[in-house]
Each structure stands twice: as structure tokens, then as C-alpha cells.
Design a protein around this motif. Structure first.
Motif, short mmCIF file in Angstrom:
data_model
loop_
_atom_site.label_atom_id
_atom_site.label_comp_id
_atom_site.label_asym_id
_atom_site.label_seq_id
_atom_site.Cartn_x
_atom_site.Cartn_y
_atom_site.Cartn_z
N ARG A 1 0.83 -1.27 -0.17
CA ARG A 1 -0.13 -0.31 0.27
C ARG A 1 1.42 1.59 0.15
NH1 ARG A 1 -3.51 -0.78 5.04
NH2 ARG A 1 -1.94 -0.12 5.83
N LYS A 2 0.51 2.38 -0.83
CA LYS A 2 0.89 3.95 -0.52
C LYS A 2 -0.13 4.89 -0.09
CE LYS A 2 1.34 3.91 -5.37
NZ LYS A 2 1.95 4.52 -6.36
N SER A 3 0.15 5.34 0.75
CA SER A 3 -0.09 6.61 0.81
C SER A 3 -1.68 7.49 0.36
CB SER A 3 0.68 8.09 1.77
OG SER A 3 -0.33 8.80 1.80
N THR A 4 -2.94 7.63 0.19
CA THR A 4 -3.50 8.61 -0.18
C THR A 4 -3.01 9.37 -0.74
OG1 THR A 4 -4.62 8.65 1.40
CG2 THR A 4 -5.12 6.84 0.52
N LYS A 5 -2.20 10.02 -0.01
CA LYS A 5 -1.71 11.43 -0.23
C LYS A 5 -0.28 11.84 -1.10
CE LYS A 5 -2.00 13.40 4.25
NZ LYS A 5 -3.85 14.13 4.03
N THR A 6 -0.01 10.29 -2.14
CA THR A 6 0.81 10.44 -2.90
C THR A 6 0.76 11.22 -3.59
OG1 THR A 6 1.15 7.72 -2.25
CG2 THR A 6 1.93 8.45 -4.30
N GLN A 7 1.85 11.58 -4.47
CA GLN A 7 1.36 12.37 -5.72
C GLN A 7 1.60 11.71 -6.98
OE1 GLN A 7 0.66 16.01 -4.66
NE2 GLN A 7 0.61 15.23 -2.96
N GLN A 8 1.46 12.29 -8.43
CA GLN A 8 1.68 11.17 -9.33
C GLN A 8 2.75 11.43 -10.09
OE1 GLN A 8 -0.89 9.46 -11.16
NE2 GLN A 8 -2.11 10.85 -9.17
N SER A 9 3.83 12.47 -9.01
CA SER A 9 5.01 12.44 -9.38
C SER A 9 5.99 10.43 -9.64
CB SER A 9 6.06 13.10 -8.78
OG SER A 9 6.18 12.48 -7.44
N GLY A 10 5.26 9.71 -8.90
CA GLY A 10 5.42 8.34 -8.84
C GLY A 10 6.86 8.16 -7.74
N GLN A 11 7.46 9.32 -6.78
CA GLN A 11 8.13 9.57 -5.94
C GLN A 11 8.13 9.22 -4.45
OE1 GLN A 11 10.96 11.92 -5.64
NE2 GLN A 11 11.14 12.40 -8.15
N CYS A 12 7.62 7.23 -3.78
CA CYS A 12 6.67 7.47 -2.90
C CYS A 12 7.76 5.52 -2.78
CB CYS A 12 5.13 7.06 -3.04
SG CYS A 12 4.49 6.32 -4.24
N VAL A 13 7.14 5.59 -0.44
CA VAL A 13 6.80 4.03 -1.04
C VAL A 13 6.15 3.19 -0.68
CG1 VAL A 13 9.75 4.74 0.34
CG2 VAL A 13 7.33 4.82 1.51
N GLU A 14 5.98 2.13 -0.68
CA GLU A 14 5.06 0.86 -0.21
C GLU A 14 5.35 0.96 1.09
OE1 GLU A 14 2.85 -0.15 -4.70
OE2 GLU A 14 5.33 -0.90 -3.87
N VAL A 15 3.99 0.42 1.89
CA VAL A 15 4.34 -0.25 2.67
C VAL A 15 3.50 -2.09 2.71
CG1 VAL A 15 5.07 1.66 4.40
CG2 VAL A 15 3.24 0.67 3.99
N ALA A 16 3.58 -2.58 3.48
CA ALA A 16 3.04 -4.03 3.73
C ALA A 16 3.75 -4.81 4.71
CB ALA A 16 3.69 -4.96 2.33
N ARG A 17 2.63 -5.49 5.62
CA ARG A 17 2.46 -6.46 6.64
C ARG A 17 2.99 -7.58 6.49
NH1 ARG A 17 -1.60 -5.97 12.18
NH2 ARG A 17 -0.82 -8.19 12.93
N VAL A 18 3.07 -8.20 6.65
CA VAL A 18 3.76 -9.78 7.19
C VAL A 18 3.87 -10.34 8.22
CG1 VAL A 18 4.78 -11.40 5.91
CG2 VAL A 18 4.76 -9.68 4.81
N GLY A 19 3.18 -10.63 8.65
CA GLY A 19 3.80 -11.60 10.12
C GLY A 19 3.48 -10.82 10.97
N GLU A 20 4.44 -10.29 12.25
CA GLU A 20 5.52 -9.15 12.64
C GLU A 20 5.91 -8.14 12.32
OE1 GLU A 20 3.36 -8.87 15.81
OE2 GLU A 20 2.25 -10.83 15.38
N VAL A 21 6.54 -7.85 10.84
CA VAL A 21 6.98 -7.61 10.33
C VAL A 21 6.88 -6.08 9.48
CG1 VAL A 21 9.09 -8.65 11.31
CG2 VAL A 21 8.27 -8.69 8.75
#
Length: 67
Positions: free
Chosen positions: A10-30
Motif C-alpha cells: 500500500r502507499k499513502s493516499t497523499k501520494t503525488q502523481q510524480s511516482g516518488q513514494c514508498v509502499e508498505v506491507a505487513r507480513v506477520g510481525e514485521v
């Protein structure tokens, strides 16, 4: 090694269209963090508590002087 290949990224809903963003994902406890432009690249891995502390600090503006 943690397998993020089936994670829901997932990435933030505030992400700009420039594509310069990070994504996060949860797997178990990390939580994994990756560059959205390089989905097959490296993933930084944090424990849930570490990531929660980071988000808390970011919300409070604790990292503003780094910019």
C-alpha cells in the motif's frame, strides 16, 4: 528470510502523481518498506513496534529538520 512476494503493498493516499513514494506491507510481525518505482528491489524490514514509533514521530513532525 521474510517472503514479501504475496504481500499486499500500500502507499499513502497523499501520494503525488510524480511516482516518488514508498509502499508498505505487513507480513506477520514485521513491516516492509520499498520504493514504489522498484517493486522487485530491496525491502527494508522493521518490527511492528519500530514502524509504529517511526509513524508516531513523523506525525508529530519530529523529522522536519532533516529536510
Amino acid at each position: 528470510m521474510i517472503d514479501f512476494s504475496y504481500a499486499t503493498w500500500r502507499k499513502s493516499t497523499k501520494t503525488q502523481q510524480s511516482g516518488q513514494c514508498v509502499e508498505v506491507a505487513r507480513v506477520g510481525e514485521v513491516v516492509g518498506v520499498r520504493d514504489s518505482k522498484d517493486p522487485h528491489g530491496p525491502v527494508l524490514v522493521f518490527r511492528k513496534g519500530e514502524f509504529a514509533s517511526f509513524l508516531n514521530g513523523a506525525t508529530k513532525g519530529e523529522f522536519g529538520d532533516l529536510l
